[in-house]
Design a protein around this motif. Sequence first.
Motif, PDB file in Angstrom:
ATOM      1  N   GLU A 118       0.833  -1.205   0.000  1.00  0.00           N
ATOM      2  CA  GLU A 118       0.000   0.000   0.000  1.00  0.00           C
ATOM      3  C   GLU A 118       0.868   1.256   0.000  1.00  0.00           C
ATOM      4  N   THR A 119       1.928   1.236   0.810  1.00  0.00           N
ATOM      5  CA  THR A 119       2.807   2.410   0.909  1.00  0.00           C
ATOM      6  C   THR A 119       3.557   2.638  -0.389  1.00  0.00           C
ATOM      7  N   GLU A 120       4.044   1.563  -1.001  1.00  0.00           N
ATOM      8  CA  GLU A 120       4.728   1.689  -2.291  1.00  0.00           C
ATOM      9  C   GLU A 120       3.787   2.267  -3.340  1.00  0.00           C
ATOM     10  N   SER A 121       2.563   1.764  -3.378  1.00  0.00           N
ATOM     11  CA  SER A 121       1.580   2.247  -4.347  1.00  0.00           C
ATOM     12  C   SER A 121       1.286   3.730  -4.134  1.00  0.00           C
ATOM     13  N   TYR A 122       1.154   4.132  -2.886  1.00  0.00           N
ATOM     14  CA  TYR A 122       0.880   5.535  -2.565  1.00  0.00           C
ATOM     15  C   TYR A 122       2.012   6.431  -3.060  1.00  0.00           C
ATOM     16  N   LEU A 123       3.241   6.029  -2.809  1.00  0.00           N
ATOM     17  CA  LEU A 123       4.389   6.849  -3.214  1.00  0.00           C
ATOM     18  C   LEU A 123       4.510   6.923  -4.734  1.00  0.00           C
ATOM     19  N   ARG A 124       4.198   5.824  -5.415  1.00  0.00           N
ATOM     20  CA  ARG A 124       4.211   5.859  -6.886  1.00  0.00           C
ATOM     21  C   ARG A 124       3.175   6.842  -7.412  1.00  0.00           C
ATOM     22  N   GLN A 125       1.987   6.812  -6.808  1.00  0.00           N
ATOM     23  CA  GLN A 125       0.927   7.732  -7.234  1.00  0.00           C
ATOM     24  C   GLN A 125       1.317   9.190  -6.999  1.00  0.00           C
ATOM     25  N   LYS A 126       2.140   9.422  -5.983  1.00  0.00           N
ATOM     26  CA  LYS A 126       2.596  10.777  -5.683  1.00  0.00           C
ATOM     27  C   LYS A 126       3.738  11.210  -6.596  1.00  0.00           C
ATOM     28  N   GLY A 127       4.199  10.301  -7.455  1.00  0.00           N
ATOM     29  CA  GLY A 127       5.217  10.661  -8.432  1.00  0.00           C
ATOM     30  C   GLY A 127       6.653  10.429  -8.007  1.00  0.00           C
ATOM     31  N   TYR A 128       6.886   9.771  -6.896  1.00  0.00           N
ATOM     32  CA  TYR A 128       8.264   9.511  -6.464  1.00  0.00           C
ATOM     33  C   TYR A 128       8.893   8.407  -7.313  1.00  0.00           C
ATOM     34  N   GLN A 129      10.183   8.514  -7.505  1.00  0.00           N
ATOM     35  CA  GLN A 129      10.912   7.571  -8.344  1.00  0.00           C
ATOM     36  C   GLN A 129      11.304   6.308  -7.562  1.00  0.00           C
ATOM     37  N   PRO A 130      11.493   5.183  -8.284  1.00  0.00           N
ATOM     38  CA  PRO A 130      11.807   3.908  -7.626  1.00  0.00           C
ATOM     39  C   PRO A 130      12.946   3.954  -6.607  1.00  0.00           C
ATOM     40  N   PRO A 131      14.076   4.618  -6.899  1.00  0.00           N
ATOM     41  CA  PRO A 131      15.150   4.650  -5.890  1.00  0.00           C
ATOM     42  C   PRO A 131      14.719   5.346  -4.592  1.00  0.00           C
ATOM     43  N   ASP A 132      13.927   6.412  -4.728  1.00  0.00           N
ATOM     44  CA  ASP A 132      13.462   7.145  -3.546  1.00  0.00           C
ATOM     45  C   ASP A 132      12.440   6.322  -2.772  1.00  0.00           C
ATOM     46  N   ILE A 133      11.600   5.586  -3.492  1.00  0.00           N
ATOM     47  CA  ILE A 133      10.612   4.724  -2.839  1.00  0.00           C
ATOM     48  C   ILE A 133      11.312   3.607  -2.086  1.00  0.00           C
ATOM     49  N   ARG A 134      12.319   3.005  -2.722  1.00  0.00           N
ATOM     50  CA  ARG A 134      13.068   1.916  -2.062  1.00  0.00           C
ATOM     51  C   ARG A 134      13.714   2.411  -0.775  1.00  0.00           C
ATOM     52  N   TYR A 135      14.304   3.608  -0.842  1.00  0.00           N
ATOM     53  CA  TYR A 135      14.928   4.169   0.359  1.00  0.00           C
ATOM     54  C   TYR A 135      13.903   4.345   1.473  1.00  0.00           C
ATOM     55  N   ALA A 136      12.736   4.913   1.123  1.00  0.00           N
ATOM     56  CA  ALA A 136      11.706   5.172   2.126  1.00  0.00           C
ATOM     57  C   ALA A 136      11.209   3.863   2.747  1.00  0.00           C
ATOM     58  N   ILE A 137      10.944   2.871   1.901  1.00  0.00           N
ATOM     59  CA  ILE A 137      10.429   1.591   2.395  1.00  0.00           C
ATOM     60  C   ILE A 137      11.452   0.895   3.281  1.00  0.00           C
ATOM     61  N   GLU A 138      12.690   0.854   2.842  1.00  0.00           N
ATOM     62  CA  GLU A 138      13.742   0.185   3.620  1.00  0.00           C
ATOM     63  C   GLU A 138      13.941   0.855   4.976  1.00  0.00           C
ATOM     64  N   ARG A 139      13.890   2.160   4.992  1.00  0.00           N
ATOM     65  CA  ARG A 139      14.068   2.880   6.258  1.00  0.00           C
ATOM     66  C   ARG A 139      12.879   2.629   7.199  1.00  0.00           C
ATOM     67  N   LEU A 140      11.681   2.639   6.648  1.00  0.00           N
ATOM     68  CA  LEU A 140      10.488   2.391   7.462  1.00  0.00           C
ATOM     69  C   LEU A 140      10.475   0.967   8.010  1.00  0.00           C
ATOM     70  N   LEU A 141      10.939   0.023   7.220  1.00  0.00           N
ATOM     71  CA  LEU A 141      11.024  -1.362   7.688  1.00  0.00           C
ATOM     72  C   LEU A 141      12.044  -1.477   8.824  1.00  0.00           C
ATOM     73  N   LYS A 142      13.169  -0.810   8.644  1.00  0.00           N
ATOM     74  CA  LYS A 142      14.222  -0.845   9.666  1.00  0.00           C
ATOM     75  C   LYS A 142      13.748  -0.214  10.969  1.00  0.00           C
ATOM     76  N   GLU A 143      12.946   0.827  10.840  1.00  0.00           N
ATOM     77  CA  GLU A 143      12.430   1.522  12.019  1.00  0.00           C
ATOM     78  C   GLU A 143      11.165   0.868  12.592  1.00  0.00           C
ATOM     79  N   LYS A 144      10.735  -0.256  11.965  1.00  0.00           N
ATOM     80  CA  LYS A 144       9.544  -0.999  12.412  1.00  0.00           C
ATOM     81  C   LYS A 144       8.254  -0.193  12.265  1.00  0.00           C
ATOM     82  N   LEU A 145       8.290   0.803  11.413  1.00  0.00           N
ATOM     83  CA  LEU A 145       7.081   1.574  11.141  1.00  0.00           C
ATOM     84  C   LEU A 145       6.239   0.900  10.061  1.00  0.00           C
ATOM     85  N   LEU A 146       6.877   0.010   9.326  1.00  0.00           N
ATOM     86  CA  LEU A 146       6.181  -0.878   8.396  1.00  0.00           C
ATOM     87  C   LEU A 146       6.457  -2.301   8.834  1.00  0.00           C
TER      88      LEU A 146
END
Length: 267
Positions: free
Chosen positions: A83-111
């Motif tokens: 869901e979060t990846e889909s949201y960021l794609r819809q907002k126009g963010y690029q794959p490298p930026d999305i990967r960074y956001a997802i990986e950081r959120l996973l590491k922080e246990k927010l996802l």
Amino acid sequence: MIKIQKISVHAKKKHYYSISFEADDGTTGSADVHEDVLVAMGLRKGLELEDEAFQQIVAAEKRHEAYRAALRYLGVRMRTVAETESYLRQKGYQPPDIRYAIERLLKEKLLDDRAFAQMFVRSRMRTTTKGPALISRELEQKGISRSDREAALAEYTFEAQLENARKFAEKKRAASPRLSAAEEKRRIAAALAQRGFDRDVISDVMGNWPERDEETEWQALIAQAGKIAAKTREADERKRRYKIKALLYRKGFSPDLIERYLNGIEE
């Protein structure tokens, strides 16, 4: 080479800084940078940067912007990775930026997809009468892996399934007073299967289904037969009797009750 001329607190954006810079050719510009990027990149007044280093700052800000957008999205309610990846794609963010956001959120246990699945199953158990198969499909649509779905659904015990299945069956029963007992059971069993309950649960519910008294069954037959009789009024008596008998039998009524009704018509 680019030199930072000034760093000041942004006038409108909280936690942001405005950076003024000048290039070797005399051109000037400015950029808004979040305080996290400012600290991480070690930016300060007078710092001179190669063009490549400056582009790294720009890229870091884009990554951090995607991360902050995801944080705002998660602030409303718990979300899945998909869901979060889909949201960021819809907002126009690029794959490298999305990967960074997802990986950081996973590491922080927010996802955490498994935690999401467990929360989702508990909520469905409390607030709905859905079976595990239907809940599993909902989780699959949200991008939850099979292993995480199975782990979460382990909390949906057989006893809890029985309780919800019985609640659902009782509602369906109350909504079908004009059906024969046999047709009622068939439809409720089918509805339970569509609701996502497995065979063992359905078998237990229907195996302990209360028997219907003869008067209630008779009233149900009268309601059904009245409709059929009205539709066959133009047929001759023999054909009419046959059609009524055949249709009532297919609807699950017993031969004895059907004969009782037909005899009543003749009288």
